[in-house]
Every structure is written in structure tokens, then in C-alpha cells.
Design a protein around this motif. Structure first.
Motif, PDB file in Angstrom:
ATOM      1  N   SER A 116      58.361  -0.850   2.219  1.00 51.13           N
ATOM      2  CA  SER A 116      58.355  -0.533   0.728  1.00 51.13           C
ATOM      3  C   SER A 116      59.563  -0.502   0.290  1.00 51.13           C
ATOM      4  O   SER A 116      60.645  -0.230   0.999  1.00 51.13           O
ATOM      5  CB  SER A 116      57.535   0.568   0.457  1.00 51.13           C
ATOM      6  N   LYS A 118      62.863   0.566  -0.945  1.00 49.97           N
ATOM      7  CA  LYS A 118      64.035   1.700  -0.666  1.00 49.97           C
ATOM      8  C   LYS A 118      65.009   2.001  -1.956  1.00 49.97           C
ATOM      9  O   LYS A 118      65.576   1.120  -2.749  1.00 49.97           O
ATOM     10  CB  LYS A 118      64.635   1.683   0.371  1.00 49.97           C
ATOM     11  N   ARG A 119      65.408   3.241  -2.125  1.00 53.05           N
ATOM     12  CA  ARG A 119      66.370   3.793  -3.202  1.00 53.05           C
ATOM     13  C   ARG A 119      67.545   2.958  -2.944  1.00 53.05           C
ATOM     14  O   ARG A 119      68.003   3.024  -1.669  1.00 53.05           O
ATOM     15  CB  ARG A 119      66.622   4.996  -3.166  1.00 53.05           C
ATOM     16  N   VAL A 169      66.685  -0.081  -7.506  1.00 52.05           N
ATOM     17  CA  VAL A 169      65.715   0.918  -7.525  1.00 52.05           C
ATOM     18  C   VAL A 169      66.564   2.242  -7.334  1.00 52.05           C
ATOM     19  O   VAL A 169      67.611   2.518  -6.495  1.00 52.05           O
ATOM     20  CB  VAL A 169      65.002   0.882  -6.054  1.00 52.05           C
ATOM     21  N   VAL A 172      61.727   6.239  -5.887  1.00 54.39           N
ATOM     22  CA  VAL A 172      60.363   5.699  -5.499  1.00 54.39           C
ATOM     23  C   VAL A 172      59.229   6.882  -5.679  1.00 54.39           C
ATOM     24  O   VAL A 172      59.550   7.930  -5.945  1.00 54.39           O
ATOM     25  CB  VAL A 172      60.784   5.386  -3.867  1.00 54.39           C
ATOM     26  N   ARG A 219      54.777   3.227  -6.759  1.00 53.90           N
ATOM     27  CA  ARG A 219      55.677   2.820  -7.963  1.00 53.90           C
ATOM     28  C   ARG A 219      57.027   3.022  -8.019  1.00 53.90           C
ATOM     29  O   ARG A 219      57.393   3.939  -6.894  1.00 53.90           O
ATOM     30  CB  ARG A 219      55.283   3.409  -9.114  1.00 53.90           C
ATOM     31  N   ILE A 220      58.151   2.611  -8.577  1.00 54.92           N
ATOM     32  CA  ILE A 220      59.440   2.637  -8.517  1.00 54.92           C
ATOM     33  C   ILE A 220      59.958   2.775  -9.893  1.00 54.92           C
ATOM     34  O   ILE A 220      59.644   2.421 -10.793  1.00 54.92           O
ATOM     35  CB  ILE A 220      60.346   1.496  -7.773  1.00 54.92           C
ATOM     36  N   THR A 244      57.621   3.013 -14.882  1.00 50.74           N
ATOM     37  CA  THR A 244      57.768   2.704 -13.574  1.00 50.74           C
ATOM     38  C   THR A 244      57.090   1.347 -13.159  1.00 50.74           C
ATOM     39  O   THR A 244      56.515   0.823 -14.028  1.00 50.74           O
ATOM     40  CB  THR A 244      56.817   3.785 -12.697  1.00 50.74           C
ATOM     41  N   GLU A 247      54.639  -1.303  -6.920  1.00 55.22           N
ATOM     42  CA  GLU A 247      55.276  -2.046  -5.746  1.00 55.22           C
ATOM     43  C   GLU A 247      54.744  -3.478  -5.504  1.00 55.22           C
ATOM     44  O   GLU A 247      55.123  -4.232  -4.944  1.00 55.22           O
ATOM     45  CB  GLU A 247      55.009  -0.975  -4.391  1.00 55.22           C
TER      46      GLU A 247
END
Length: 303
Positions: A116, A118-119, A169, A172, A219-220, A244, A247
Motif C-alpha cells: 500500500s 507509504k508516507r 503521501v 496513511v 485512505r491517504i 483523503t 488507496e
């Protein structure tokens, strides 16, 4: 008489009368009634084969190239053009970036692998709904539209219908994110981010402070690097998802700037997102579990 270098036999000079016998031992032997050898017959057949014409090979080459291009675009990498200044100076208007599509696909095919977003990653995602508004599609004829649709299908041209965005991003699912405005930093789970990638003169949240808010699972929360010129999560908190992005909308991670050549560079995750303690949201449950173990053991001993 002239001499044929291949056989050593004499041949009539130019202008002399009479028939000239074909060169080659096989033909010469045929005149005296003997059968040509197997090697001579094989050589004769090989000499008679003509290489396939380039124009007959061309459709096959084009077909293979299109199949490979479609496979790469669908499963591996896809090129995207940067249409705005919202990601300056990391990305400039007109840059071409390559987006990794294999990782999100692997996540769907292998649920035990966490791929998924990532920051800190720069991701391309479909418009969640209402972010781009009504964008006018340039008028073009049916032939031009058909050509663009075909080329975009195999990844050689951007689609005129799909509307995608590219942002970084910041948080997360499960994270708490906030920014109080002014020169105050963006905080994720209470930890301030050091953001050297921001456009010079840009403040961490521009003129749009936000939070604290918790990002829902799956969601991000995304922001552009040019905070004063990016319509990102901050400006869509009144829509579904409260700013947000799901994903499921993520196309993939931008991994490299491929064009122009003098702008070639990779897009790594900044160090600030790798600092210890950024996952502070998971600390309280872990500490609670660690504290509960001695209490349970003490109670068991008393009993």
C-alpha cells in the motif's frame, strides 16, 4: 579464354560465340550422365532460398512491439506528463515520470504482501471525485480521437478522458495529521516533519491550516510540494472522504523522472518519513499490552 575463379575452368571471353555451360560441379556432372551428390543438392536448394522481405517482417515487428508496450503499460510501468506546478521543485511542468504499477497490482494478487502507499511517496491517483472539476476536453475530429484512444490504450499517449493527479503521501490510514498554519510544520502523529522538498518560499500548509484529523483506514492524505499552488487534500475536506484519497484510486508510485534527459532523477522517500517514532499511533496499544503482562502474572501468583 577467361578463368572462373570458382571452378578453375576456362570460359569463353566476352563476345565469343557458343553456349556457356552453367558453372558448378553439379551441373557439369549432370552433362556426363552422373547423379549430383547429396551435398551438392542441398547446396543448390539453399542457394535457391530467398530471405524474407523487410516489408513482410515489419507487421510482425510492430505487432510484437505493441503487445510488449501494452503489457508494460498495464502491469509494469506507465509514463505520465506533469501538467501543473503543484509539485515544484520536485517535479516541473512538462516532466515525464515513470509510475510503478506492478507494486499495487502485487498487493491485490498477494494480500499477505503490504504494498500500500507509504508516507513520503509521490503517487499518481485517479480523481476521487470533484478535485479537478469539469475539465474541458479539446475539440478534435473522430479520426484524431480514435488515434489518441488507441495510443493511450497501449500507453504511448495520455488519455483524453482519464483525469489523474500527482501528489506526495503525507499520512496513511490510522495516522493523525495536522498543521496550524503560518510557519508551523506539518505534524504526523504529533511528530513534526522536516520538509526540504518544499518549493522555496512555500510554507508547510500555505494559507490552509488543517487538523488535527485522523485518516481512515485504507485512505491517504496527500499534499503538493508547492503548498501555495496545490489543490490537494486541504481543499477538499468538504467532499466524501474529507480530503483523503482511497488507496483503490492510486495508480502507482512515481519512481523516476525520465524526461527531459537533463532532469533525470529518482524519487526516493525523504528521510523525515523514516524517523523513529513516526508510528506513534501504534505505541499506546503496545505499551498497554506490556503493562498488562506484569499485572496478570501478579494476579495469578496471588491466586
Amino acid at each position: 579464354m577467361a578463368v572462373d575463379d570458382r571452378s578453375g575452368r576456362e570460359e569463353p571471353e566476352e563476345g565469343s560465340e557458343g553456349l556457356t555451360a552453367p558453372s558448378g560441379d553439379g551441373e557439369a556432372n549432370a552433362g556426363d550422365g552422373s547423379e549430383p551428390s547429396e551435398e551438392e543438392t542441398r547446396k543448390h536448394r539453399a542457394d535457391g532460398q530467398k530471405p524474407r522481405s523487410f516489408w513482410k517482417e515489419l507487421p510482425i515487428l510492430i505487432g510484437v512491439a505493441l503487445v510488449l508496450a501494452l503489457f508494460i503499460k498495464t502491469c509494469l510501468l506507465q509514463a505520465f506528463s506533469i501538467p501543473s506546478d503543484s509539485m515544484q521543485n520536485t517535479l516541473q511542468r512538462g516532466d515525464r515520470v515513470l509510475v510503478d504499477k506492478l507494486t499495487p497490482m502485487a498487493d491485490k494478487l498477494t494480500p499477505w504482501v503490504d504494498s500500500s502507499p507509504k508516507r513520503g511517496e509521490v503517487v499518481v491517483f485517479h480523481d476521487p471525485g470533484g478535485w479537478l472539476g469539469e475539465t474541458a476536453v479539446p475539440e478534435s475530429g473522430p479520426i484524431a480521437r480514435g488515434i489518441q484512444a488507441a495510443l493511450s490504450f497501449i500507453g504511448l499517449m495520455p488519455s483524453a478522458e482519464e483525469q489523474d493527479l500527482i501528489k506526495r503521501v503525507i499520512a496513511v490510514g490510522g495516522d493523525t495529521v495536522e498543521c496550524k498554519g503560518g510557519d508551523n510544520p506539518v505534524k504526523v502523529n504529533g511528530k513534526a516533519l522536516d520538509e526540504p522538498y518544499l518549493y522555496p518560499g512555500s510554507t508547510p500548509c500555505g494559507d490552509k491550516p488543517f487538523g488535527p484529523l485522523k485518516v481512515p483506514e485504507g485512505r491517504i492524505w496527500v499534499l503538493g510540494d508547492n503548498r501555495q499552488n496545490s489543490l490537494d487534500s486541504r481543499y477538499h475536506q468538504d467532499l466524501f472522504g474529507k480530503g483523503t484519497v482511497s488507496e483503490e484510486n492510486v495508480v502507482g508510485r512515481a519512481v523516476v523522472v525520465a524526461w527531459p534527459v537533463n532532469r533525470w532523477s529518482t524519487l526516493p522517500v525523504p528521510e523525515t518519513f523514516d524517523r523513529p517514532g513516526l508510528n506513534a499511533a501504534a505505541a499506546p496499544p503496545a505499551l498497554g499490552l506490556a503493562g498488562a503482562v506484569p499485572i496478570v502474572l501478579w494476579r495469578r501468583r496471588r491466586k
